[in-house]
Write a protein that holds these residues in place. Structure first.
Motif, PDB file in Angstrom:
ATOM      1  N   ARG A   5       1.248  -1.215   0.182  1.00 56.55           N
ATOM      2  CA  ARG A   5      -0.081  -0.337  -0.085  1.00 56.55           C
ATOM      3  C   ARG A   5       1.392   0.969   0.141  1.00 56.55           C
ATOM      4  N   ALA A   6       0.684   2.139  -0.913  1.00 58.15           N
ATOM      5  CA  ALA A   6       0.750   3.466  -0.828  1.00 58.15           C
ATOM      6  C   ALA A   6       0.060   5.290  -0.755  1.00 58.15           C
ATOM      7  N   PHE A   7       0.430   5.681  -0.980  1.00 58.21           N
ATOM      8  CA  PHE A   7      -0.414   6.951   0.158  1.00 58.21           C
ATOM      9  C   PHE A   7       0.699   8.129  -0.290  1.00 58.21           C
ATOM     10  N   PHE A   8      -0.284   8.594  -0.797  1.00 58.09           N
ATOM     11  CA  PHE A   8       0.468  10.056  -1.677  1.00 58.09           C
ATOM     12  C   PHE A   8      -1.129  11.916  -1.214  1.00 58.09           C
ATOM     13  N   SER A   9      -0.019  12.422  -1.264  1.00 59.57           N
ATOM     14  CA  SER A   9      -0.930  13.473  -1.275  1.00 59.57           C
ATOM     15  C   SER A   9       0.112  14.569  -1.867  1.00 59.57           C
ATOM     16  N   PHE A  10      -1.159  15.546  -2.882  1.00 59.18           N
ATOM     17  CA  PHE A  10      -0.528  16.744  -2.850  1.00 59.18           C
ATOM     18  C   PHE A  10      -1.070  18.055  -2.557  1.00 59.18           C
ATOM     19  N   VAL A  11       0.305  18.526  -2.676  1.00 60.75           N
ATOM     20  CA  VAL A  11       0.085  19.930  -1.356  1.00 60.75           C
ATOM     21  C   VAL A  11      -0.424  21.306  -2.536  1.00 60.75           C
ATOM     22  N   ARG A  12      -0.452  21.890  -2.042  1.00 61.16           N
ATOM     23  CA  ARG A  12      -0.447  23.210  -2.682  1.00 61.16           C
ATOM     24  C   ARG A  12      -0.386  24.787  -0.848  1.00 61.16           C
ATOM     25  N   LEU A  13       0.295  25.650  -0.974  1.00 60.58           N
ATOM     26  CA  LEU A  13       0.262  26.129   0.375  1.00 60.58           C
ATOM     27  C   LEU A  13      -0.303  27.467  -0.458  1.00 60.58           C
ATOM     28  N   THR A  14      -2.023  27.740   0.633  1.00 62.34           N
ATOM     29  CA  THR A  14      -2.175  28.929   0.582  1.00 62.34           C
ATOM     30  C   THR A  14      -1.293  30.733   0.591  1.00 62.34           C
ATOM     31  N   ASP A  15      -0.945  30.547   1.468  1.00 58.52           N
ATOM     32  CA  ASP A  15       0.239  31.164   2.066  1.00 58.52           C
ATOM     33  C   ASP A  15       0.977  31.031   1.534  1.00 58.52           C
ATOM     34  N   PRO A  16       1.939  31.567   0.715  1.00 57.90           N
ATOM     35  CA  PRO A  16       2.870  31.270  -0.062  1.00 57.90           C
ATOM     36  C   PRO A  16       4.217  32.131   0.971  1.00 57.90           C
ATOM     37  N   ALA A  17       4.066  32.655   2.149  1.00 58.34           N
ATOM     38  CA  ALA A  17       5.169  33.415   2.501  1.00 58.34           C
ATOM     39  C   ALA A  17       5.087  32.424   3.524  1.00 58.34           C
ATOM     40  N   ARG A  18       3.610  31.147   3.946  1.00 59.65           N
ATOM     41  CA  ARG A  18       4.340  29.657   4.948  1.00 59.65           C
ATOM     42  C   ARG A  18       5.454  29.115   4.515  1.00 59.65           C
ATOM     43  N   SER A  64      -2.528  21.438 -10.898  1.00 52.90           N
ATOM     44  CA  SER A  64      -1.796  23.175 -11.060  1.00 52.90           C
ATOM     45  C   SER A  64      -1.622  23.735 -10.278  1.00 52.90           C
ATOM     46  N   GLY A  65      -0.056  24.085  -9.269  1.00 50.26           N
ATOM     47  CA  GLY A  65       0.302  25.198  -8.962  1.00 50.26           C
ATOM     48  C   GLY A  65       0.498  24.428  -7.735  1.00 50.26           C
ATOM     49  N   LEU A  66       0.438  22.941  -7.784  1.00 48.32           N
ATOM     50  CA  LEU A  66       1.444  21.992  -6.906  1.00 48.32           C
ATOM     51  C   LEU A  66       2.602  22.796  -5.984  1.00 48.32           C
ATOM     52  N   ASP A  67       3.173  23.001  -4.084  1.00 47.69           N
ATOM     53  CA  ASP A  67       4.288  23.338  -3.878  1.00 47.69           C
ATOM     54  C   ASP A  67       4.839  21.601  -3.572  1.00 47.69           C
ATOM     55  N   PHE A  68       4.089  20.938  -3.254  1.00 51.41           N
ATOM     56  CA  PHE A  68       5.129  19.453  -3.208  1.00 51.41           C
ATOM     57  C   PHE A  68       3.982  18.159  -3.663  1.00 51.41           C
ATOM     58  N   VAL A  69       4.437  17.288  -2.918  1.00 55.54           N
ATOM     59  CA  VAL A  69       4.420  15.885  -3.121  1.00 55.54           C
ATOM     60  C   VAL A  69       5.021  14.744  -2.415  1.00 55.54           C
ATOM     61  N   ALA A  70       4.209  14.853  -1.301  1.00 47.43           N
ATOM     62  CA  ALA A  70       4.892  13.685  -0.073  1.00 47.43           C
ATOM     63  C   ALA A  70       3.975  12.254  -0.237  1.00 47.43           C
ATOM     64  N   MET A  71       5.050  11.157   0.277  1.00 45.88           N
ATOM     65  CA  MET A  71       4.516   9.965  -0.207  1.00 45.88           C
ATOM     66  C   MET A  71       4.681   9.029   1.383  1.00 45.88           C
ATOM     67  N   TYR A  72       4.139   8.031   1.153  1.00 47.80           N
ATOM     68  CA  TYR A  72       4.393   6.943   1.741  1.00 47.80           C
ATOM     69  C   TYR A  72       3.896   5.707   1.310  1.00 47.80           C
ATOM     70  N   TRP A  73       4.942   4.601   2.049  1.00 45.35           N
ATOM     71  CA  TRP A  73       4.662   3.128   2.214  1.00 45.35           C
ATOM     72  C   TRP A  73       4.460   2.293   3.823  1.00 45.35           C
ATOM     73  N   PHE A  74       3.003   1.477   3.545  1.00 44.81           N
ATOM     74  CA  PHE A  74       3.277   0.823   4.254  1.00 44.81           C
ATOM     75  C   PHE A  74       3.531  -0.533   4.368  1.00 44.81           C
ATOM     76  N   VAL A 104      -2.643  25.681   4.138  1.00 46.51           N
ATOM     77  CA  VAL A 104      -2.433  23.884   3.030  1.00 46.51           C
ATOM     78  C   VAL A 104      -4.021  23.386   2.611  1.00 46.51           C
ATOM     79  N   GLU A 105      -3.908  23.515   1.494  1.00 51.20           N
ATOM     80  CA  GLU A 105      -4.614  22.676   0.711  1.00 51.20           C
ATOM     81  C   GLU A 105      -4.202  21.375  -0.407  1.00 51.20           C
ATOM     82  N   ARG A 106      -5.076  20.650  -0.019  1.00 48.69           N
ATOM     83  CA  ARG A 106      -4.580  19.928  -0.303  1.00 48.69           C
ATOM     84  C   ARG A 106      -5.886  18.704  -1.479  1.00 48.69           C
TER      85      ARG A 106
END
Length: 256
Positions: A5-18, A64-74, A104-106
């Motif tokens: 099992r793997a998990f993916f998260s697409f992350v977008r910052l709503t406040d670039p200053a953070r 579009s406009g994503l800042d990060f992608v995270a993933m985990y393996w289980f 943050v929004e995902r």
């Protein structure tokens, strides 16, 4: 297989200053606590830096406009591992250690089944060891499979396995890769507004290439190869591109 099992998260910052705040929270608090869980085999996150963003194709506007992608393996048993991981997410909320929720929004939170791993001939480790091997970034490709169990899908999957992946592994800087088949969207009480729409199982396909040279330079070589395949009509009509592009490995403190 070390993980089912793997998990993916697409992350977008709503406040670039953070940007720095988010990196500090994820790398110094969130990720260490997750990696401590016995059911989490590994987890990593990559950044869509400005030069990577310029080379990212996102026909699906929600990605579009994503800042990060995270993933985990289980590790198996996967259901138990995911349950314990989700419980940690809720505990961290109750501890008051989810400050990122305010900025943050995902747009995508999804679980996948690993399909197959590959390594370039020059890489000595196995495909299962590849995620633990240091990398300089990734190349992510997400597609929608129109008919997940149709004949066109099977033909496309065979082409990816026998033509595309061997061709990509021959590109300097591509250490290896994994393919994944979508299982379900994450629905979690801690982040009830995130996750994106539901998709039928198998209707999304994700390819992750692990890179050990500069992701931007490797991306140009990958694009040239993909353009040549497209001229020949490959991989065919079975898949619709949703997102494709390079991301960089994040070096703590230096890249914040």
């Amino acid at each position: 297989m070390f993980s089912s099992r793997a998990f993916f998260s697409f992350v977008r910052l709503t406040d670039p200053a953070r940007y720095r705040d988010y990196n500090e929270w994820h790398q110094l608090d969130h990720r260490p606590e997750n990696l401590l869980l016995p059911g989490v085999a590994w987890g990593e996150r990559w950044a869509a830096t400005a030069d990577c963003a310029e080379l990212t194709t996102a026909p699906a506007p929600e990605y579009s406009g994503l800042d990060f992608v995270a993933m985990y393996w289980f590790r198996d048993p996967a259901e138990q591992s995911v349950t314990e991981w989700s419980a940690l997410g809720e505990r961290s909320f109750q501890w008051g250690r989810r400050p990122e929720l305010s900025y943050v929004e995902r747009p995508f939170l999804g679980f996948f089944s690993p399909v197959k791993g590959y390594v370039a001939p020059r890489v000595l480790v196995s495909a299962e060891a590849l995620p633990f091997r240091p990398n300089r970034g990734i190349r992510l490709t997400l597609t929608r499979v129109k008919d997940p169990h149709g004949l066109a899908a099977e033909q496309a999957f065979r082409w990816h396995d026998t033509v595309a992946m061997p061709g990509l592994l021959a590109i300097p800087g591509v250490a290896g890769g994994w393919t994944f088949s979508f299982l379900h969207t994450q629905r979690h009480a801690t982040v009830p507004r995130d996750g994106g729409p539901d998709f039928p199982p198998g209707s999304l396909r994700l390819r992750l290439l692990f890179l050990d040279e500069d992701p931007v330079r490797v991306e140009h070589d990958i694009r040239r190869q993909e353009a040549a395949w497209a001229e020949d009509g490959a991989p065919g009509p079975a898949e619709e591109l949703l997102l494709s592009g390079p991301l960089r490995t994040i070096i703590p403190w230096q890249d914040w």
